[in-house]
Write an enzyme that holds these catalytic residues in place. Sequence first.
Site, PDB file in Angstrom:
ATOM      1  NE  ARG A  54      -3.040   0.393   3.215  1.00 56.51           N
ATOM      2  CZ  ARG A  54      -2.565   0.943   4.337  1.00 56.51           C
ATOM      3  NH1 ARG A  54      -2.196   2.207   4.352  1.00 56.51           N
ATOM      4  NH2 ARG A  54      -2.466   0.225   5.422  1.00 56.51           N
ATOM      5  CE1 TYR A 106     -17.957   8.409 -17.462  1.00 59.61           C
ATOM      6  CE2 TYR A 106     -17.551   8.974 -15.170  1.00 59.61           C
ATOM      7  CZ  TYR A 106     -17.759   8.038 -16.146  1.00 59.61           C
ATOM      8  OH  TYR A 106     -17.785   6.711 -15.814  1.00 59.61           O
ATOM      9  CG  ASP A 179     -11.883  14.116 -16.779  1.00 62.64           C
ATOM     10  OD1 ASP A 179     -11.107  13.607 -17.610  1.00 62.64           O
ATOM     11  OD2 ASP A 179     -12.852  13.509 -16.274  1.00 62.64           O
ATOM     12  CE  LYS A 204     -13.675   5.433 -19.380  1.00 61.41           C
ATOM     13  NZ  LYS A 204     -14.190   6.706 -18.890  1.00 61.41           N
TER      14      LYS A 204
HETATM   15  C1  LIG Z   1     -14.655   7.143 -17.678  1.00 64.58           C
HETATM   16  C2  LIG Z   1     -14.464   8.539 -17.273  1.00 64.58           C
HETATM   17  C3  LIG Z   1     -14.265   8.893 -15.927  1.00 64.58           C
HETATM   18  C4  LIG Z   1     -14.309   7.874 -14.806  1.00 64.58           C
HETATM   19  O1  LIG Z   1     -13.237   6.974 -14.917  1.00 64.58           O
HETATM   20  P1  LIG Z   1     -13.316   5.443 -14.386  1.00 64.58           P
HETATM   21  O2  LIG Z   1     -11.953   4.935 -14.721  1.00 64.58           O
HETATM   22  O3  LIG Z   1     -14.427   4.770 -15.118  1.00 64.58           O
HETATM   23  O4  LIG Z   1     -13.557   5.512 -12.922  1.00 64.58           O
HETATM   24  C5  LIG Z   1     -14.058  10.235 -15.625  1.00 64.58           C
HETATM   25  N1  LIG Z   1     -14.033  11.176 -16.596  1.00 64.58           N
HETATM   26  C6  LIG Z   1     -14.224  10.871 -17.904  1.00 64.58           C
HETATM   27  C7  LIG Z   1     -14.203  11.966 -18.916  1.00 64.58           C
HETATM   28  C8  LIG Z   1     -14.447   9.547 -18.281  1.00 64.58           C
HETATM   29  O5  LIG Z   1     -14.647   9.267 -19.571  1.00 64.58           O
END
Ligand SMILES: *Cc1c(COP(=O)(O)O)cnc(C)c1O
Length: 381
Positions: A54, A106, A179, A204
């Site tokens: 951890r 999102y 983001d 992604k």
């Molecule tokens: C998928 C996504 C998230 C969340 O990510 P996870 O890995 O599914 O927890 C946050 N922001 C955007 C723009 C996303 O496409």
Amino acid sequence: MTLPNDLKPSTIAAQAGGVIDWPSGGVVPPMQPSTTFVRDADYALVNPDNIYSRDNSDIVRITETVLARLEGAEEALLFPSGMAAIAALVRTLPNGATIVVQSGIYWGTTKWLRDFCARRQISLHEVDASDADALEAACAAHRPELVFIETPSNPWLKTVDIARAAKCAHQAGGLLAVDSTAATPVLQRPLELGCDIVMHSATKGINGHSDVLAGVLATSAPGAKTWTDIKADRHDAGAVIGPFEAWLLLRGMRTLPLRVERMSRSAQQIAEYLSAHPKVTDVYYPGLESHPGHAVAARQMQGGFGCLLSFLVEGGAAEALAVVGRLRLFHRATSLGGVESLVEHRHTIEPHTGIPPSLIRVSVGIEDAGDLIADLEQALG
Ligand SMILES: *Cc1c(COP(=O)(O)O)cnc(C)c1O
């Protein structure tokens, strides 16, 4: 990690930052699953960097180092999902704080922020940050500790001027978090535009193979209190990524620039094809000159506009679902940024969030662009 400092992203990614496994000489790092690490007879750690998994993990450190280099960051931190990364950031705010968040992003982010802020007496203001004047006014009026934007946004592909958003946040005494998932570090480097913390769902495009859940935060100010609080929170609350996930992520990232280049080129072709189609009433893609955020996107993104696009078809939900149902190559599945193309009817998933019933969102993969266009052609009829 002995690669020179002036290398381009594709070189850094292909060589995983220059990692060689000594003493084996392997050009791929090993995956060490041990949760705990031994001490010698004098009770000194055999490897002072490793105590308990951890706290520390070689493969996580290597992957974070590569991510930091790609992002132009001083430091990057991995999390077990994108949402865990967002939560680690937002949890550093005190009760009673103020957040300005971009509207229409999102849905998972919006939903969690609403719930969390309500529980913690944090005031949350949702504003269309692609309207720079509206964002400026919101920052001036609410003096937020944190401004959170998503650009390009999902699924509207709205573009926010990162440099201007950073100025607004800083003038209000707050931080800007971006983001940048839909852009990946290959196309957009928000830290260089004044952003304080950049976030990605590495699930992604960064991983790109639809087989790892991961998130990342990165900063160019690792001494800042928010950052040290995030690090402490990750360690103490335990939202750490496992070694196998970090290993897979590093492997996926070796082809990141190559994948992003291909996907962006194909997405641009597909967006242009759709724009000219008589059954398509609108296309949202920042690479199109007709897109309201095109000028901003062209200024702050390099090498393309990403794999994500949305379009509206003539008619309503039934017509859109029929098109989606006829597609043979695009898998009907959520998520984005993987090597395989995906299609989604978001209105079915989130009927009450203002997504038009005729909207189809696609994530363009690395398949042949002509094959993908032929599939859309037969599905649109
Ligand atoms: C998928 C996504 C998230 C969340 O990510 P996870 O890995 O599914 O927890 C946050 N922001 C955007 C723009 C996303 O496409």
